[in-house]
Scaffold this motif. Structure first.
Motif, PDB file in Angstrom:
ATOM      1  N   ALA A 122       0.806  -0.992   0.013  1.00 26.84           N
ATOM      2  CA  ALA A 122      -0.175  -0.076  -0.083  1.00 26.84           C
ATOM      3  C   ALA A 122       0.947   1.218   0.101  1.00 26.84           C
ATOM      4  O   ALA A 122       0.627   2.413  -0.661  1.00 26.84           O
ATOM      5  N   ASP A 123       2.124   1.019   0.920  1.00 26.29           N
ATOM      6  CA  ASP A 123       2.818   2.357   0.697  1.00 26.29           C
ATOM      7  C   ASP A 123       3.553   2.481  -0.674  1.00 26.29           C
ATOM      8  O   ASP A 123       3.497   3.737  -0.949  1.00 26.29           O
ATOM      9  N   MET A 124       4.104   1.572  -1.167  1.00 23.78           N
ATOM     10  CA  MET A 124       4.406   1.646  -2.557  1.00 23.78           C
ATOM     11  C   MET A 124       3.462   2.029  -3.539  1.00 23.78           C
ATOM     12  O   MET A 124       3.850   3.154  -4.475  1.00 23.78           O
ATOM     13  N   LEU A 125       2.285   1.801  -3.486  1.00 18.21           N
ATOM     14  CA  LEU A 125       1.162   2.261  -4.282  1.00 18.21           C
ATOM     15  C   LEU A 125       0.960   3.429  -4.114  1.00 18.21           C
ATOM     16  O   LEU A 125       0.800   4.151  -5.273  1.00 18.21           O
ATOM     17  N   GLY A 126       0.832   3.973  -3.005  1.00 23.42           N
ATOM     18  CA  GLY A 126       0.687   5.646  -2.781  1.00 23.42           C
ATOM     19  C   GLY A 126       1.815   6.236  -3.492  1.00 23.42           C
ATOM     20  O   GLY A 126       1.605   7.332  -4.210  1.00 23.42           O
ATOM     21  N   MET A 127       3.000   5.847  -3.377  1.00 25.56           N
ATOM     22  CA  MET A 127       4.197   6.560  -3.924  1.00 25.56           C
ATOM     23  C   MET A 127       4.048   6.458  -5.447  1.00 25.56           C
ATOM     24  O   MET A 127       4.246   7.635  -6.124  1.00 25.56           O
ATOM     25  N   MET A 128       3.637   5.336  -5.883  1.00 29.23           N
ATOM     26  CA  MET A 128       3.525   5.311  -7.420  1.00 29.23           C
ATOM     27  C   MET A 128       2.635   6.069  -7.933  1.00 29.23           C
ATOM     28  O   MET A 128       2.723   6.831  -8.933  1.00 29.23           O
ATOM     29  N   GLU A 129       1.243   6.192  -7.343  1.00 32.06           N
ATOM     30  CA  GLU A 129       0.455   7.044  -7.768  1.00 32.06           C
ATOM     31  C   GLU A 129       0.804   8.639  -7.886  1.00 32.06           C
ATOM     32  O   GLU A 129       0.417   9.323  -8.402  1.00 32.06           O
ATOM     33  N   ARG A 130       1.373   9.067  -6.706  1.00 33.42           N
ATOM     34  CA  ARG A 130       2.026  10.424  -6.577  1.00 33.42           C
ATOM     35  C   ARG A 130       3.030  10.734  -7.692  1.00 33.42           C
ATOM     36  O   ARG A 130       2.838  11.746  -8.333  1.00 33.42           O
ATOM     37  N   ASP A 131       3.624   9.878  -7.795  1.00 34.38           N
ATOM     38  CA  ASP A 131       4.643   9.870  -8.950  1.00 34.38           C
ATOM     39  C   ASP A 131       4.083   9.839 -10.534  1.00 34.38           C
ATOM     40  O   ASP A 131       4.324  10.718 -11.351  1.00 34.38           O
ATOM     41  N   VAL A 132       2.937   9.220 -10.767  1.00 25.64           N
ATOM     42  CA  VAL A 132       2.392   9.224 -12.033  1.00 25.64           C
ATOM     43  C   VAL A 132       1.685  10.392 -11.989  1.00 25.64           C
ATOM     44  O   VAL A 132       1.436  11.294 -13.194  1.00 25.64           O
TER      45      VAL A 132
END
Length: 71
Positions: free
Chosen positions: A41-51
């Motif tokens: 979930a932490d990685m998903l949040g970081m990836m969504e912010r990056d995108v």
């Protein structure tokens, strides 16, 4: 590495399929293994912010307001 929406979708799919552990292969061929759902979930949040940042969109924000009458 800049993440793509395809990478975000791959991680979401892996989270949905796996219970406590998931392995994801991204568009550039790299693989990541997550041990806990919180790590994923932490990685998903970081990836969504990056995108969102690379596409010029603003990330989603949520504000919660809690009121009380004082009684």
């Amino acid at each position: 590495m800049a993440f793509t929406q395809t990478d975000v979708d791959a991680l979401k799919s892996a989270i949905a399929k796996a219970g406590n552990a998931a392995e994801v292969e991204y568009s550039d061929g790299t693989r990541t293994r997550f041990i806990t759902p919180k790590q994923a979930a932490d990685m998903l949040g970081m990836m969504e912010r990056d995108v969102a940042r690379t596409s010029g969109r603003r990330p989603k924000r949520q504000i919660r307001v809690i009121t009380s009458s004082g009684f």
